[in-house]
Design a protein around this motif. Structure first.
Motif, PDB file in Angstrom:
ATOM      1  N   LEU A 101     -25.679  -8.721 -11.371  1.00 39.65           N
ATOM      2  CA  LEU A 101     -24.243  -8.538 -11.222  1.00 39.65           C
ATOM      3  C   LEU A 101     -23.875  -8.711  -9.747  1.00 39.65           C
ATOM      4  N   ASP A 102     -22.599  -8.972  -9.491  1.00 39.92           N
ATOM      5  CA  ASP A 102     -22.110  -9.294  -8.145  1.00 39.92           C
ATOM      6  C   ASP A 102     -21.468  -8.051  -7.521  1.00 39.92           C
ATOM      7  N   THR A 103     -21.965  -7.634  -6.354  1.00 42.00           N
ATOM      8  CA  THR A 103     -21.405  -6.458  -5.679  1.00 42.00           C
ATOM      9  C   THR A 103     -19.969  -6.690  -5.220  1.00 42.00           C
ATOM     10  N   ALA A 104     -19.542  -7.947  -5.128  1.00 45.04           N
ATOM     11  CA  ALA A 104     -18.178  -8.245  -4.680  1.00 45.04           C
ATOM     12  C   ALA A 104     -17.155  -8.074  -5.794  1.00 45.04           C
ATOM     13  N   GLU A 105     -17.618  -7.894  -7.020  1.00 50.25           N
ATOM     14  CA  GLU A 105     -16.709  -7.738  -8.157  1.00 50.25           C
ATOM     15  C   GLU A 105     -16.771  -6.312  -8.684  1.00 50.25           C
ATOM     16  N   GLY A 106     -15.694  -5.873  -9.276  1.00 51.21           N
ATOM     17  CA  GLY A 106     -15.690  -4.586  -9.944  1.00 51.21           C
ATOM     18  C   GLY A 106     -16.484  -4.640 -11.232  1.00 51.21           C
ATOM     19  N   THR A 107     -17.080  -3.513 -11.605  1.00 57.02           N
ATOM     20  CA  THR A 107     -17.904  -3.439 -12.812  1.00 57.02           C
ATOM     21  C   THR A 107     -17.377  -2.338 -13.718  1.00 57.02           C
ATOM     22  N   SER A 108     -17.173  -2.678 -14.983  1.00 56.11           N
ATOM     23  CA  SER A 108     -16.757  -1.678 -15.965  1.00 56.11           C
ATOM     24  C   SER A 108     -17.884  -1.443 -16.958  1.00 56.11           C
ATOM     25  N   ALA A 109     -18.022  -0.210 -17.415  1.00 54.75           N
ATOM     26  CA  ALA A 109     -19.025   0.149 -18.414  1.00 54.75           C
ATOM     27  C   ALA A 109     -18.317   0.703 -19.639  1.00 54.75           C
ATOM     28  N   ALA A 110     -18.747   0.261 -20.813  1.00 48.87           N
ATOM     29  CA  ALA A 110     -18.093   0.714 -22.041  1.00 48.87           C
ATOM     30  C   ALA A 110     -19.066   0.628 -23.208  1.00 48.87           C
ATOM     31  N   HIS A 111     -18.794   1.425 -24.244  1.00 50.48           N
ATOM     32  CA  HIS A 111     -19.537   1.340 -25.496  1.00 50.48           C
ATOM     33  C   HIS A 111     -18.730   0.525 -26.494  1.00 50.48           C
ATOM     34  N   ARG A 112     -19.392  -0.432 -27.114  1.00 47.38           N
ATOM     35  CA  ARG A 112     -18.764  -1.218 -28.179  1.00 47.38           C
ATOM     36  C   ARG A 112     -19.639  -1.052 -29.407  1.00 47.38           C
ATOM     37  N   GLY A 113     -19.271  -0.102 -30.246  1.00 49.74           N
ATOM     38  CA  GLY A 113     -20.127   0.254 -31.370  1.00 49.74           C
ATOM     39  C   GLY A 113     -21.399   0.901 -30.853  1.00 49.74           C
ATOM     40  N   SER A 114     -22.547   0.320 -31.173  1.00 45.17           N
ATOM     41  CA  SER A 114     -23.837   0.846 -30.717  1.00 45.17           C
ATOM     42  C   SER A 114     -24.378   0.078 -29.524  1.00 45.17           C
ATOM     43  N   VAL A 115     -23.501  -0.651 -28.818  1.00 43.58           N
ATOM     44  CA  VAL A 115     -23.908  -1.489 -27.689  1.00 43.58           C
ATOM     45  C   VAL A 115     -23.271  -0.965 -26.410  1.00 43.58           C
ATOM     46  N   LEU A 116     -24.093  -0.833 -25.355  1.00 42.98           N
ATOM     47  CA  LEU A 116     -23.614  -0.475 -24.024  1.00 42.98           C
ATOM     48  C   LEU A 116     -23.396  -1.763 -23.242  1.00 42.98           C
ATOM     49  N   VAL A 117     -22.202  -1.929 -22.665  1.00 38.31           N
ATOM     50  CA  VAL A 117     -21.842  -3.173 -21.985  1.00 38.31           C
ATOM     51  C   VAL A 117     -21.389  -2.876 -20.564  1.00 38.31           C
ATOM     52  N   PHE A 118     -21.961  -3.580 -19.597  1.00 37.70           N
ATOM     53  CA  PHE A 118     -21.480  -3.597 -18.220  1.00 37.70           C
ATOM     54  C   PHE A 118     -20.872  -4.980 -18.002  1.00 37.70           C
ATOM     55  N   VAL A 128     -25.617 -12.171 -18.932  1.00 39.16           N
ATOM     56  CA  VAL A 128     -24.774 -13.349 -18.726  1.00 39.16           C
ATOM     57  C   VAL A 128     -24.445 -13.430 -17.237  1.00 39.16           C
ATOM     58  N   GLN A 129     -24.710 -14.598 -16.643  1.00 42.45           N
ATOM     59  CA  GLN A 129     -24.449 -14.822 -15.222  1.00 42.45           C
ATOM     60  C   GLN A 129     -23.722 -16.152 -15.045  1.00 42.45           C
ATOM     61  N   PRO A 130     -23.070 -16.338 -13.906  1.00 41.78           N
ATOM     62  CA  PRO A 130     -22.500 -17.666 -13.618  1.00 41.78           C
ATOM     63  C   PRO A 130     -23.606 -18.716 -13.586  1.00 41.78           C
ATOM     64  N   ALA A 131     -23.334 -19.865 -14.153  1.00 43.31           N
ATOM     65  CA  ALA A 131     -24.329 -20.936 -14.170  1.00 43.31           C
ATOM     66  C   ALA A 131     -24.345 -21.731 -12.873  1.00 43.31           C
ATOM     67  N   ARG A 132     -23.394 -21.482 -12.003  1.00 41.75           N
ATOM     68  CA  ARG A 132     -23.399 -22.104 -10.673  1.00 41.75           C
ATOM     69  C   ARG A 132     -22.797 -21.099  -9.711  1.00 41.75           C
ATOM     70  N   GLN A 133     -23.111 -21.256  -8.447  1.00 43.69           N
ATOM     71  CA  GLN A 133     -22.679 -20.285  -7.449  1.00 43.69           C
ATOM     72  C   GLN A 133     -21.192 -20.355  -7.164  1.00 43.69           C
ATOM     73  N   ASP A 134     -20.626 -21.538  -7.174  1.00 42.11           N
ATOM     74  CA  ASP A 134     -19.188 -21.688  -6.935  1.00 42.11           C
ATOM     75  C   ASP A 134     -18.467 -21.499  -8.262  1.00 42.11           C
ATOM     76  N   THR A 135     -17.791 -20.360  -8.458  1.00 42.07           N
ATOM     77  CA  THR A 135     -17.127 -20.064  -9.728  1.00 42.07           C
ATOM     78  C   THR A 135     -15.607 -20.132  -9.592  1.00 42.07           C
ATOM     79  N   ASN A 136     -15.095 -20.972  -8.722  1.00 39.54           N
ATOM     80  CA  ASN A 136     -13.659 -21.150  -8.553  1.00 39.54           C
ATOM     81  C   ASN A 136     -13.062 -21.703  -9.839  1.00 39.54           C
ATOM     82  N   ARG A 137     -12.263 -20.899 -10.493  1.00 36.83           N
ATOM     83  CA  ARG A 137     -11.704 -21.310 -11.789  1.00 36.83           C
ATOM     84  C   ARG A 137     -10.622 -22.375 -11.663  1.00 36.83           C
ATOM     85  N   TYR A 138     -10.190 -22.669 -10.446  1.00 38.26           N
ATOM     86  CA  TYR A 138      -9.054 -23.571 -10.283  1.00 38.26           C
ATOM     87  C   TYR A 138      -9.478 -24.967  -9.848  1.00 38.26           C
TER      88      TYR A 138
END
Length: 321
Positions: free
Chosen positions: A212-229, A247-257
């Motif tokens: 995970l990226d320290t520059a982004e916020g991280t949320s934790a939640a339960h979805r049924g019997s699954v723990l998701v960050f 799941v991670q970005p497939a390339r380092q530059d993730t500029n959506r625009y």
């Protein structure tokens, strides 16, 4: 089980007897060189053959290395090499002794071998008996859950992969692993424990192999019997069976625009996949210290799948191993 005792014989009679007592107490069969009948083969052939025919190896490492054989290695070292990629090995290291020059590199080799060896120390026959009892008991727990179904594991790993519906221009690499046999590793209350969440999030952000990226916020939640960050471009999911999806970005530059179709760099993909595999290994050790999930790849007991996809290009590639 047939349990082979591997160590020096001279000077280790009491320790080898302590191991034998523990093995027989649990109803298993002791295999040791001093009990071998006369044979036309060499002692080396007899010992290495016994290693191959045994179900588990107890290795004792003490002060002395032993007399080198024709290979230049001691008999105990040869037995270990014969066993380590084929059999479970319980390693017991004598404490409070000064090891001779050849023995320390052997100990370093055993400790560096990445097979999940059970390791414990001992300084007396009684302490060794207790350690072997504990090690054998843990191994029995780990292997008592039943047979492994490789097709079922692969199906579970595939089912963990995301469906690929992501914003255009954000290609992702997803890695999933499912261990076997299929069983509950975490109770629902354990999956919700704050210390588990804290440990996972710290390792995922700041550990040796962060996913995970320290520059982004991280949320934790339960979805049924699954723990998701979850982050904007990455996520980690974990269920009660110990199945994991990273799941991670497939390339380092993730500029959506960006207007053009993004290029995927092989080195970036390899690095991301390596991080996912190594982080998953850490997490499985954290969740399953008794190794109830059997994870040796040569036994075919890990099913994993990964996929790289880009929503903007409409193309995806996948592979299963």
């Amino acid at each position: 089980m047939k349990v082979f005792i591997s160590s020096l014989i001279s000077g280790y009679t009491a320790y080898r007897a302590a191991v034998a007592d523990a093995v027989e107490t649990l109803g298993h069969q002791v295999v040791r060189a001093e009990d071998f009948p006369a044979s036309p083969g060499t002692p080396q052939q007899a010992c290495l053959g016994a290693v191959r025919e045994s179900d588990l190896i107890v290795l004792l490492i003490g002060e002395l290395y032993g007399y080198p054989q024709a290979s230049g290695l001691s008999a105990t070292h040869e037995e270990y090499l014969e066993a380590r990629e084929r059999k479970p090995v319980l390693v017991f290291v004598e404490s409070g002794v000064t090891r001779e020059a050849a023995q320390q590199p052997f100990l370093d080799e055993v400790q560096a071998w990445n097979t999940g060896h059970f390791r414990a120390s001992f300084s007396s026959p009684a302490e060794l008996t207790a350690g072997v009892l504990r090690g054998l008991h843990d191994y029995e727990l780990a292997t008592a859950a039943g047979p492994v179904d490789e097709a079922e594991m692969l199906a579970r790993a595939r089912a963990l992969l995301p469906d690929g519906r992501k914003p255009a221009g954000v290609p992702q690499l997803a890695f999933a692993v499912a261990g076997g046999p299929h069983q509950q590793i975490l109770r629902p209350v354990e999956l919700g424990q704050a210390d588990l969440h804290r440990d996972i999030q710290r390792e995922a952000l700041l550990g040796e192999h962060p996913i995970l990226d320290t520059a982004e916020g991280t949320s934790a939640a339960h979805r049924g019997s699954v723990l998701v960050f979850e982050q904007r471009s990455a996520s980690l999911s974990l269920d009660q069976t110990g199945s994991i999806c990273v799941v991670q970005p497939a390339r380092q530059d993730t500029n959506r625009y960006r207007a053009e179709i993004p290029a995927l760099i092989e080195e970036d993909l390899a690095a991301a996949l390596a991080r996912a595999i190594r982080f998953s290994g850490w997490l499985l050790d954290r969740l399953d210290p008794l190794h109830r999930l059997i994870l040796q790849p040569h036994l075919g007991s890990v099913a994993s799948a990964f996929v790289v996809g880009s929503a903007c290009s409409g193309l995806a590639a996948s592979s299963e191993a």
